[in-house]
Scaffold this active site. Structure first.
Site, PDB file in Angstrom:
ATOM      1  N   ARG A  58       2.473 -10.540  -1.183  1.00 59.71           N
ATOM      2  CA  ARG A  58       2.903  -9.197  -2.052  1.00 59.71           C
ATOM      3  C   ARG A  58       3.702  -8.310  -1.246  1.00 59.71           C
ATOM      4  O   ARG A  58       4.320  -7.387  -2.047  1.00 59.71           O
ATOM      5  CB  ARG A  58       1.591  -8.680  -2.279  1.00 59.71           C
ATOM      6  CG  ARG A  58       0.862  -7.817  -1.231  1.00 59.71           C
ATOM      7  CD  ARG A  58      -0.771  -7.739  -1.452  1.00 59.71           C
ATOM      8  NE  ARG A  58      -1.046  -6.230  -1.679  1.00 59.71           N
ATOM      9  CZ  ARG A  58      -2.178  -5.711  -1.726  1.00 59.71           C
ATOM     10  NH1 ARG A  58      -3.374  -6.364  -1.640  1.00 59.71           N
ATOM     11  NH2 ARG A  58      -2.356  -4.543  -1.929  1.00 59.71           N
ATOM     12  N   GLU A  81     -10.712 -11.311  -5.503  1.00 61.29           N
ATOM     13  CA  GLU A  81      -9.543 -11.135  -5.302  1.00 61.29           C
ATOM     14  C   GLU A  81      -8.875 -12.392  -4.425  1.00 61.29           C
ATOM     15  O   GLU A  81      -7.897 -12.542  -4.022  1.00 61.29           O
ATOM     16  CB  GLU A  81      -9.142  -9.790  -4.327  1.00 61.29           C
ATOM     17  CG  GLU A  81     -10.156  -9.672  -3.151  1.00 61.29           C
ATOM     18  CD  GLU A  81      -9.825  -8.240  -2.578  1.00 61.29           C
ATOM     19  OE1 GLU A  81      -8.577  -7.737  -2.747  1.00 61.29           O
ATOM     20  OE2 GLU A  81     -10.619  -7.839  -1.669  1.00 61.29           O
ATOM     21  N   CYS A 112      -9.435  -3.673 -10.814  1.00 62.29           N
ATOM     22  CA  CYS A 112      -8.778  -2.154  -9.838  1.00 62.29           C
ATOM     23  C   CYS A 112      -7.575  -2.621  -9.187  1.00 62.29           C
ATOM     24  O   CYS A 112      -7.109  -1.872  -8.479  1.00 62.29           O
ATOM     25  CB  CYS A 112      -9.870  -1.838  -8.736  1.00 62.29           C
ATOM     26  SG  CYS A 112     -10.427  -3.312  -7.533  1.00 62.29           S
ATOM     27  N   ARG A 126     -10.498   3.528  -1.799  1.00 66.31           N
ATOM     28  CA  ARG A 126     -10.176   2.611  -0.451  1.00 66.31           C
ATOM     29  C   ARG A 126     -10.266   3.353   0.761  1.00 66.31           C
ATOM     30  O   ARG A 126      -9.716   4.130   1.360  1.00 66.31           O
ATOM     31  CB  ARG A 126      -8.751   2.420  -0.554  1.00 66.31           C
ATOM     32  CG  ARG A 126      -8.126   1.415  -1.658  1.00 66.31           C
ATOM     33  CD  ARG A 126      -6.816   1.219  -1.610  1.00 66.31           C
ATOM     34  NE  ARG A 126      -6.201  -0.003  -2.231  1.00 66.31           N
ATOM     35  CZ  ARG A 126      -5.563   0.398  -3.647  1.00 66.31           C
ATOM     36  NH1 ARG A 126      -5.641   1.369  -4.184  1.00 66.31           N
ATOM     37  NH2 ARG A 126      -5.329  -1.029  -4.266  1.00 66.31           N
ATOM     38  N   ASN A 163      -4.067  -7.491  -6.881  1.00 68.85           N
ATOM     39  CA  ASN A 163      -2.951  -7.376  -5.940  1.00 68.85           C
ATOM     40  C   ASN A 163      -3.125  -8.445  -5.021  1.00 68.85           C
ATOM     41  O   ASN A 163      -2.203  -9.199  -4.815  1.00 68.85           O
ATOM     42  CB  ASN A 163      -3.183  -6.069  -5.166  1.00 68.85           C
ATOM     43  CG  ASN A 163      -3.004  -4.719  -6.042  1.00 68.85           C
ATOM     44  OD1 ASN A 163      -2.497  -4.927  -7.182  1.00 68.85           O
ATOM     45  ND2 ASN A 163      -3.468  -3.466  -5.674  1.00 68.85           N
ATOM     46  N   ASP A 164      -4.342  -8.662  -4.684  1.00 69.51           N
ATOM     47  CA  ASP A 164      -4.476 -10.017  -3.559  1.00 69.51           C
ATOM     48  C   ASP A 164      -4.754 -11.275  -4.558  1.00 69.51           C
ATOM     49  O   ASP A 164      -4.145 -12.306  -4.230  1.00 69.51           O
ATOM     50  CB  ASP A 164      -5.716  -9.461  -2.804  1.00 69.51           C
ATOM     51  CG  ASP A 164      -5.438  -8.699  -1.693  1.00 69.51           C
ATOM     52  OD1 ASP A 164      -4.168  -9.149  -1.169  1.00 69.51           O
ATOM     53  OD2 ASP A 164      -5.983  -7.941  -1.165  1.00 69.51           O
ATOM     54  N   HIS A 220       0.893  -1.321  -0.014  1.00 66.93           N
ATOM     55  CA  HIS A 220      -0.018  -0.001   0.132  1.00 66.93           C
ATOM     56  C   HIS A 220       0.889   1.294  -0.028  1.00 66.93           C
ATOM     57  O   HIS A 220       0.644   2.306  -0.540  1.00 66.93           O
ATOM     58  CB  HIS A 220      -1.136  -0.195   1.024  1.00 66.93           C
ATOM     59  CG  HIS A 220      -2.125  -1.028   0.856  1.00 66.93           C
ATOM     60  ND1 HIS A 220      -1.935  -2.174   1.235  1.00 66.93           N
ATOM     61  CD2 HIS A 220      -3.065  -0.835  -0.116  1.00 66.93           C
ATOM     62  CE1 HIS A 220      -3.246  -2.884   0.690  1.00 66.93           C
ATOM     63  NE2 HIS A 220      -3.872  -2.239  -0.144  1.00 66.93           N
TER      64      HIS A 220
HETATM   65  C1  PEP Z   1      -6.523  -5.586  -4.791  1.00 69.28           C
HETATM   66  O1  PEP Z   1      -6.198  -6.565  -3.935  1.00 69.28           O
HETATM   67  O2  PEP Z   1      -6.178  -5.929  -6.044  1.00 69.28           O
HETATM   68  C2  PEP Z   1      -6.994  -4.345  -4.434  1.00 69.28           C
HETATM   69  C3  PEP Z   1      -7.096  -3.544  -5.389  1.00 69.28           C
HETATM   70  O3  PEP Z   1      -7.107  -4.323  -3.136  1.00 69.28           O
HETATM   71  P1  PEP Z   1      -6.023  -3.686  -2.285  1.00 69.28           P
HETATM   72  O4  PEP Z   1      -4.588  -3.194  -2.979  1.00 69.28           O
HETATM   73  O5  PEP Z   1      -6.391  -2.655  -1.332  1.00 69.28           O
HETATM   74  O6  PEP Z   1      -5.847  -4.871  -1.426  1.00 69.28           O
HETATM   75 MG    MG Z   2      -7.279  -6.326  -1.950  1.00 70.57          MG
END
Ligand code: PEP
Ligand code: MG
Length: 569
Positions: A463, A429, A500, A294, A452-453, A187
């Site tokens: 990650r 995710e 996203c 977020r 991302n997840d 993040h």
């Molecule tokens: C994701 O996991 O791709 C996502 C957009 O959420 P975050 O990065 O806030 O976990």
């Molecule tokens: Mg996520």
């Protein structure tokens, strides 16, 4: 020269400011003259108050009063006669030195607060620890750079920066970020991108080669850090920096263009935000929607859980500023690498697999209901869509929807209006959700794929872990197959499917994602213009053709190479 993970584009040249996490042992010792020791303690408290008043004023002016709230809370603690009195008493009666007395009383008070039933009080524990540390540093003559107090231009060097650290960054002073740990989708990097600050992360132990005050160059695209460069290198990078700014300016022409491919296929290019302030860049870069707000960053900027009214004002403001364009607001996704100082959570062996996001909200329904009510109330001020994060099974989705229905009924009985047709969607995710996306699709209005997840859970690669970041792979064929499955299942049910995760803003992958059929791509605002350039220069039919063979590759390097050749990227 150090090579690590390039996490946010751009070149910065400046002096290093090393944020050290010095841990000092506080020794118990006795004093002869306790009056003198109390005076020494009082002076340190006074100095701390002066520091806090200055920071409070600066942060209020530059970053707004919300971000300054924390410093007001700290000032309040130092003015609390009971807290300060107990420390003075300890010095007077037990003749302990000021440092030890402060540390002991501070820890004891924080521990008592942590055990209290009253939520507001529990939340004060972190403030006590923080403010005690500030006074301790003064007593011991330790100068630790604090992000909110940065006065001169610098490049921040730190082991890690928490999202709440990054929230205090003043962009006019901080030129770039360099961290020892972390991966591309941590993040911290996501915030760096939204601030348009160059960032290199996952430098590892060699970060210690960078000393405070060193002149350094940060190349956020290549992931390079050059320490005390020679004149030629410095001049080369000065030229590169100018080039980078020029090419960024040239992209501005895409801000007002439609996101249509050469053969007329429209795709929505949306932005990911973490705060109302991010909207400036969203509007400048011509985003067509907000694909992900977020909301946890709103919670992180506070010293206690935000009230329904505070949340309502924030959501309303985002919706109004977007002037009717769609805004997907994600319900609280705390946990993993995002923590709330005022909401103590048990240490977990695997926080990313633990008590986070919707799991926490379905347990702490008080928190969830407050947010849902605020969202519903704000829904009449624009086009709001609510999105639930981390859905892993049908039951969770149904429970979340049931609570949303309860909130709607409650508001109706109170005579409060809200958008009765507001869309509800989920993030995909977690692989289990992707695999039952045909079933989930029948119960929601849209999907947004959180790569991302999804990547970390599909490939079992943390990650945040720089040691295995080479395995964290946007091109993994397993991940790509899952993405395609989700899009197809969503479309079969007639719902919109967006993305996203950070992958959505990667121009090398956009032709493939278009070919897979994504309807919406949501990314850091700073990536939108590059993405629009790619979309408007692509041919949709070609993208579809290109996406078919990709699904039969077994190796991500092959896919990378195939895309490179096919798209001449
Ligand atoms: C994701 O996991 O791709 C996502 C957009 O959420 P975050 O990065 O806030 O976990
Ligand atoms: Mg996520």
């Amino acid at each position: 020269m150090l090579k690590a993970i390039g996490a946010s584009f751009g070149i910065a040249i400046g002096r290093a400011l090393v944020i050290s996490e010095e841990v000092v042992e506080i020794k118990e010792s006795k004093v002869v003259d306790s009056e003198r020791e109390i005076a020494r303690f009082n002076n340190a408290v006074e100095e701390a108050m002066m520091q806090l008043e200055k920071i409070n004023k600066d942060v209020k002016e530059k970053l707004g009063s919300e971000k300054a709230e924390i410093f007001e809370a700290h000032l309040f603690m130092l003015k609390d006669p009971e807290f300060i009195g107990s420390i003075q008493k300890k010095i007077a009666s037990d003749k302990f030195n000021a440092e030890y007395s402060l540390k002991t009383v501070g820890d004891e008070t924080a521990a008592i607060f942590e055990l209290m039933e009253n939520k507001y009080m529990t939340e004060r524990a972190a403030d006590i620890r923080d403010v005690s540390k500030r006074v301790l540093n003064i007593l011991m003559g330790i100068k630790i750079a604090s992000i909110a107090e940065i006065q001169e231009e610098c490049i921040l060097i730190a082991k890690d920066l928490t999202p709440s650290d990054t929230a205090q960054i003043d962009k006019t002073k901080v030129l770039a970020l360099v961290t020892e740990i972390g991966g591309k989708t941590a993040h911290t990097c996501i915030i760096a991108r939204s601030l348009e600050l160059p960032a290199v992360v996952g430098v590892g132990a060699s970060i210690s080669k960078i000393k405070d005050g060193d002149l350094i160059i940060v190349d956020g695209e290549e992931g390079l850090i050059i320490i005390n460069p020679d004149e030629k290198t410095l001049n080369d990078y000065k030229a590169k920096k100018i080039e980078f700014t020029e090419s960024k300016n040239q992209l501005l022409k895409y801000a007002t263009m439609k996101s249509n491919t050469l053969d007329g296929k429209a795709v929505e290019l949306a932005a990911n935000i973490g705060s109302v302030e991010d909207l400036e860049s969203v509007l400048k870069n011509g985003a067509e929607a907000i694909g992900l707000f977020r909301t946890e960053f709103l919670y992180m900027s506070k010293t206690a859980l935000p009230t329904e009214e505070e949340q309502f004002e924030t959501y309303k403001s985002v919706l109004e500023k977007m002037g009717g364009k769609p805004v997907i607001i994600r319900t609280l996704d705390i946990g993993g690498d995002k923590k709330l100082d005022y909401l103590p959570m048990k240490e977990e062996m695997n926080p990313f697999l633990g008590y986070r996001a919707i799991r926490l909200c379905l347990d702490r329904t008080d928190i969830f209901i407050t947010q849902l009510r605020a969202l519903l109330r704000a829904s009449t001020h624009g086009t709001l869509k609510i999105m639930f994060p981390m859905i892993s099974c049908l039951q969770e989705l149904r429970m979340a929807k049931k609570i949303l229905e309860q909130c709607k009924n409650e508001l109706k009985s109170e005579g409060v209006v809200f958008d009765e047709n507001l869309q509800v969607g989920i993030m995909i995710e977690i692989p289990s959700a992707a695999l039952i996306s045909d079933i989930l699709a029948k119960e929601v209005d849209f999907f947004s794929i959180g790569t991302n997840d999804l990547i970390q859970y599909t490939t079992a690669v943390d990650r945040m872990n720089e040691k295995i970041s080479y395995l964290y792979d946007f091109y993994h064929p397993g991940v790509l197959r899952l993405i395609k499955t989700v899009i197809d299942n969503g479309h079969k049910a007639g719902i919109m499917v967006g993305m996203c995760g950070e992958m959505a803003g990667d121009t090398k992958l956009i032709p493939l994602l278009l070919g897979f059929g994504l309807d919406e791509l949501s990314m850091s605002a700073s990536s939108i213009l590059r993405a629009r350039k790619t979309v408007t220069n692509s041919n949709y039919e070609d993208c579809v053709k290109l996406s078919v063979p990709v699904l039969s590759f077994g190796d991500s390097d092959e896919i990378k190479e195939f895309l490179k050749v096919s798209t001449k990227a």
